[in-house]
Design a protein around this motif. Structure first.
Motif, PDB file in Angstrom:
ATOM      1  N   ILE A  58       4.495  -1.211   2.984  1.00  0.00           N
ATOM      2  CA  ILE A  58       3.977   0.155   2.956  1.00  0.00           C
ATOM      3  C   ILE A  58       5.112   1.057   2.486  1.00  0.00           C
ATOM      4  CG2 ILE A  58       2.992   2.052   4.307  1.00  0.00           C
ATOM      5  CD1 ILE A  58       2.083   0.007   6.372  1.00  0.00           C
ATOM      6  N   ARG A  59       4.784   2.030   1.647  1.00  0.00           N
ATOM      7  CA  ARG A  59       5.816   2.957   1.180  1.00  0.00           C
ATOM      8  C   ARG A  59       5.970   4.157   2.120  1.00  0.00           C
ATOM      9  NH1 ARG A  59       4.340   2.603  -5.307  1.00  0.00           N
ATOM     10  NH2 ARG A  59       5.482   0.660  -5.672  1.00  0.00           N
ATOM     11  N   TYR A  60       4.844   4.688   2.589  1.00  0.00           N
ATOM     12  CA  TYR A  60       4.879   5.857   3.471  1.00  0.00           C
ATOM     13  C   TYR A  60       3.853   5.675   4.583  1.00  0.00           C
ATOM     14  CZ  TYR A  60       7.179   7.827  -0.636  1.00  0.00           C
ATOM     15  OH  TYR A  60       8.021   8.033  -1.696  1.00  0.00           O
ATOM     16  N   ILE A  61       4.152   6.255   5.760  1.00  0.00           N
ATOM     17  CA  ILE A  61       3.264   6.104   6.897  1.00  0.00           C
ATOM     18  C   ILE A  61       2.965   7.467   7.522  1.00  0.00           C
ATOM     19  CG2 ILE A  61       4.170   3.794   7.366  1.00  0.00           C
ATOM     20  CD1 ILE A  61       5.657   4.991   9.773  1.00  0.00           C
ATOM     21  N   GLY A  62       1.913   7.507   8.318  1.00  0.00           N
ATOM     22  CA  GLY A  62       1.582   8.762   8.977  1.00  0.00           C
ATOM     23  C   GLY A  62       0.360   8.650   9.861  1.00  0.00           C
ATOM     24  N   ILE A  63      -0.205   9.809  10.188  1.00  0.00           N
ATOM     25  CA  ILE A  63      -1.371   9.855  11.073  1.00  0.00           C
ATOM     26  C   ILE A  63      -2.378  10.860  10.534  1.00  0.00           C
ATOM     27  CG2 ILE A  63      -0.180   9.097  13.152  1.00  0.00           C
ATOM     28  CD1 ILE A  63       0.140  11.960  13.979  1.00  0.00           C
ATOM     29  N   SER A  64      -3.636  10.590  10.818  1.00  0.00           N
ATOM     30  CA  SER A  64      -4.719  11.507  10.494  1.00  0.00           C
ATOM     31  C   SER A  64      -5.122  12.218  11.777  1.00  0.00           C
ATOM     32  CB  SER A  64      -5.910  10.734   9.913  1.00  0.00           C
ATOM     33  OG  SER A  64      -6.972  11.611   9.621  1.00  0.00           O
ATOM     34  N   LEU A  65      -5.083  13.531  11.756  1.00  0.00           N
ATOM     35  CA  LEU A  65      -5.379  14.321  12.952  1.00  0.00           C
ATOM     36  C   LEU A  65      -6.866  14.664  12.999  1.00  0.00           C
ATOM     37  CD1 LEU A  65      -2.299  16.717  12.870  1.00  0.00           C
ATOM     38  CD2 LEU A  65      -2.567  14.582  14.148  1.00  0.00           C
ATOM     39  N   PRO A  66      -7.482  14.579  14.178  1.00  0.00           N
ATOM     40  CA  PRO A  66      -8.925  14.805  14.284  1.00  0.00           C
ATOM     41  C   PRO A  66      -9.294  16.284  14.275  1.00  0.00           C
ATOM     42  CG  PRO A  66      -8.022  14.328  16.439  1.00  0.00           C
ATOM     43  CD  PRO A  66      -6.886  14.161  15.457  1.00  0.00           C
ATOM     44  N   ASN A  67     -10.567  16.546  14.122  1.00  0.00           N
ATOM     45  CA  ASN A  67     -11.066  17.912  14.255  1.00  0.00           C
ATOM     46  C   ASN A  67     -10.681  18.477  15.616  1.00  0.00           C
ATOM     47  OD1 ASN A  67     -12.302  17.627  11.765  1.00  0.00           O
ATOM     48  ND2 ASN A  67     -14.296  17.134  12.623  1.00  0.00           N
ATOM     49  N   ILE A 123       0.867  -1.181   0.000  1.00  0.00           N
ATOM     50  CA  ILE A 123       0.000   0.000   0.000  1.00  0.00           C
ATOM     51  C   ILE A 123       0.902   1.228   0.000  1.00  0.00           C
ATOM     52  CG2 ILE A 123      -1.855   1.261   1.157  1.00  0.00           C
ATOM     53  CD1 ILE A 123      -2.702  -1.358   2.461  1.00  0.00           C
ATOM     54  N   ASP A 124       0.548   2.211  -0.797  1.00  0.00           N
ATOM     55  CA  ASP A 124       1.405   3.392  -0.940  1.00  0.00           C
ATOM     56  C   ASP A 124       1.530   4.170   0.361  1.00  0.00           C
ATOM     57  OD1 ASP A 124       1.800   3.467  -4.034  1.00  0.00           O
ATOM     58  OD2 ASP A 124      -0.340   3.149  -3.720  1.00  0.00           O
ATOM     59  N   ILE A 125       0.391   4.482   0.987  1.00  0.00           N
ATOM     60  CA  ILE A 125       0.388   5.313   2.197  1.00  0.00           C
ATOM     61  C   ILE A 125      -0.612   4.726   3.186  1.00  0.00           C
ATOM     62  CG2 ILE A 125       0.078   7.650   3.114  1.00  0.00           C
ATOM     63  CD1 ILE A 125       0.170   8.561   0.070  1.00  0.00           C
ATOM     64  N   VAL A 126      -0.166   4.519   4.413  1.00  0.00           N
ATOM     65  CA  VAL A 126      -1.062   4.056   5.474  1.00  0.00           C
ATOM     66  C   VAL A 126      -0.962   5.019   6.651  1.00  0.00           C
ATOM     67  CG1 VAL A 126      -1.643   2.221   7.096  1.00  0.00           C
ATOM     68  CG2 VAL A 126      -0.897   1.634   4.781  1.00  0.00           C
ATOM     69  N   LEU A 127      -2.115   5.518   7.079  1.00  0.00           N
ATOM     70  CA  LEU A 127      -2.186   6.407   8.227  1.00  0.00           C
ATOM     71  C   LEU A 127      -2.949   5.733   9.354  1.00  0.00           C
ATOM     72  CD1 LEU A 127      -3.358   9.717   6.457  1.00  0.00           C
ATOM     73  CD2 LEU A 127      -1.042   8.785   6.599  1.00  0.00           C
ATOM     74  N   LEU A 128      -2.628   6.099  10.576  1.00  0.00           N
ATOM     75  CA  LEU A 128      -3.493   5.757  11.700  1.00  0.00           C
ATOM     76  C   LEU A 128      -4.682   6.704  11.633  1.00  0.00           C
ATOM     77  CD1 LEU A 128      -0.900   5.178  14.564  1.00  0.00           C
ATOM     78  CD2 LEU A 128      -1.934   3.490  13.025  1.00  0.00           C
ATOM     79  N   HIS A 129      -5.871   6.140  11.586  1.00  0.00           N
ATOM     80  CA  HIS A 129      -7.079   6.925  11.322  1.00  0.00           C
ATOM     81  C   HIS A 129      -7.454   7.820  12.501  1.00  0.00           C
ATOM     82  CE1 HIS A 129     -11.103   6.663   8.888  1.00  0.00           C
ATOM     83  NE2 HIS A 129     -10.754   7.895   9.130  1.00  0.00           N
ATOM     84  N   ASN A 130      -7.077   7.436  13.675  1.00  0.00           N
ATOM     85  CA  ASN A 130      -7.473   8.162  14.885  1.00  0.00           C
ATOM     86  C   ASN A 130      -6.243   8.533  15.694  1.00  0.00           C
ATOM     87  OD1 ASN A 130      -9.580   5.584  14.545  1.00  0.00           O
ATOM     88  ND2 ASN A 130     -10.556   7.582  14.614  1.00  0.00           N
ATOM     89  N   TRP A 131      -6.302   9.707  16.299  1.00  0.00           N
ATOM     90  CA  TRP A 131      -5.158  10.176  17.075  1.00  0.00           C
ATOM     91  C   TRP A 131      -5.653  10.995  18.263  1.00  0.00           C
ATOM     92  CZ3 TRP A 131      -0.547   8.209  16.840  1.00  0.00           C
ATOM     93  CH2 TRP A 131       0.541   8.845  17.443  1.00  0.00           C
ATOM     94  N   LEU A 178       3.797   0.114  11.955  1.00  0.00           N
ATOM     95  CA  LEU A 178       3.826   0.707  10.625  1.00  0.00           C
ATOM     96  C   LEU A 178       5.259   0.798  10.109  1.00  0.00           C
ATOM     97  CD1 LEU A 178       1.234   3.642  10.843  1.00  0.00           C
ATOM     98  CD2 LEU A 178       0.941   1.418   9.727  1.00  0.00           C
ATOM     99  N   LEU A 179       6.186   1.157  10.984  1.00  0.00           N
ATOM    100  CA  LEU A 179       7.595   1.228  10.584  1.00  0.00           C
ATOM    101  C   LEU A 179       8.119  -0.142  10.167  1.00  0.00           C
ATOM    102  CD1 LEU A 179       8.923   3.646  13.360  1.00  0.00           C
ATOM    103  CD2 LEU A 179       8.879   4.119  10.900  1.00  0.00           C
ATOM    104  N   GLU A 180       7.717  -1.178  10.876  1.00  0.00           N
ATOM    105  CA  GLU A 180       8.151  -2.527  10.521  1.00  0.00           C
ATOM    106  C   GLU A 180       7.592  -2.941   9.163  1.00  0.00           C
ATOM    107  OE1 GLU A 180       6.885  -4.862  13.838  1.00  0.00           O
ATOM    108  OE2 GLU A 180       8.400  -4.029  15.203  1.00  0.00           O
ATOM    109  N   LEU A 181       6.325  -2.593   8.899  1.00  0.00           N
ATOM    110  CA  LEU A 181       5.729  -2.894   7.600  1.00  0.00           C
ATOM    111  C   LEU A 181       6.387  -2.086   6.486  1.00  0.00           C
ATOM    112  CD1 LEU A 181       2.016  -3.025   8.761  1.00  0.00           C
ATOM    113  CD2 LEU A 181       3.287  -4.945   7.791  1.00  0.00           C
TER     114      LEU A 181
END
Length: 243
Positions: free
Chosen positions: A136-145, A105-113, A127-130
């Protein structure tokens, strides 16, 4: 459409009915208009939207998907291991790969933070291990409202992407866009139209919102449930780039 992600949340019919056939047709129509980036999540239709995507994408298309927490956390005062326990992230990523019929998968984010997790990289380790395993090519997080917090260096040095809302109710990310860019992070801005709420009273137009946002040199996610919306957004963004 180099910086535009097709937002797929609405393809589950959560706001208005969208048949699976229309969802596929919309995605194919978007691809015919040089849109090859798609923002989805395992939570959208319990994986249904990922499976629809699998029918139209190829390896050249860019997929951003998100791993949901076991339950949605509060912004404050909660413990990350209760929401992303050991082994859970890898299991969910494997499920998404199966849904998408991909072995990466190109980009995987944690949906909740949560603000309470800042500095805690336990859930990011999987995520780093994957990523190290080329799953996974890139990782990150999705920030909530209403997040309204600059992430710590401990988090920043371990991720590639941040997704955040930008609209009349959430403008806090503007304080940190330059900071994150200088740290090498990519930013995806979402919820630009508040599910259409900002357009209803005529206070803002689609043109005004998109042309304002592209000046920040970020990626943007826009949901599109009609072919005319795809046409309009593509035209606006092409004009904006040529100005």
């Amino acid at each position: 459409m180099n910086n535009l992600f097709f937002g797929t949340w609405e393809l589950d019919g959560i706001l208005k009915p969208v048949s699976d056939k229309k969802a596929r047709d919309l995605l194919l129509y978007a691809k015919s208009h040089n849109i090859n980036k798609f923002d989805t999540a395992l939570a959208y239709g319990a994986g249904k939207v990922e499976r629809i995507l699998s029918e139209v994408i190829n390896d050249d298309d860019i997929i951003l998907t998100k791993v949901p927490a076991i339950t949605k956390p509060t912004i404050d005062e909660c413990f990350v291991d209760d929401y992303y326990p050991a082994g859970y992230v890898k299991k969910m990523v494997n499920t998404s790969m199966k849904n998408l019929s991909r072995d990466f998968i190109d980009i995987v984010l944690l949906h909740n933070w949560s603000r309470n997790w800042d500095g805690n990289v336990n859930c990011i380790k999987e995520l780093l291990e994957l990523k190290d395993a080329k799953k996974i090519r890139y990782i990150g997080i999705s920030l909530p409202n209403n997040f309204n917090l600059r992430l710590s260096e401990d988090i920043i040095r371990n991720i590639d992407y941040i997704e955040a809302p930008l609209n009349k109710d959430n403008r806090w990310i503007l304080n940190d866009i330059d900071f994150y860019h200088n740290k090498g992070l990519k930013i995806v801005l979402r919820s630009l139209f508040l599910q259409g709420e900002v357009l209803k009273n005529g206070e803002f137009s689609v043109d005004e919102i998109l042309l304002n946002v592209i000046k920040y040199n970020t990626f943007i996610t826009v949901g599109m449930t009609d072919f005319s919306q795809i046409d309009e957004n593509v035209k606006i963004l092409e004009v904006g780039r040529n100005e």
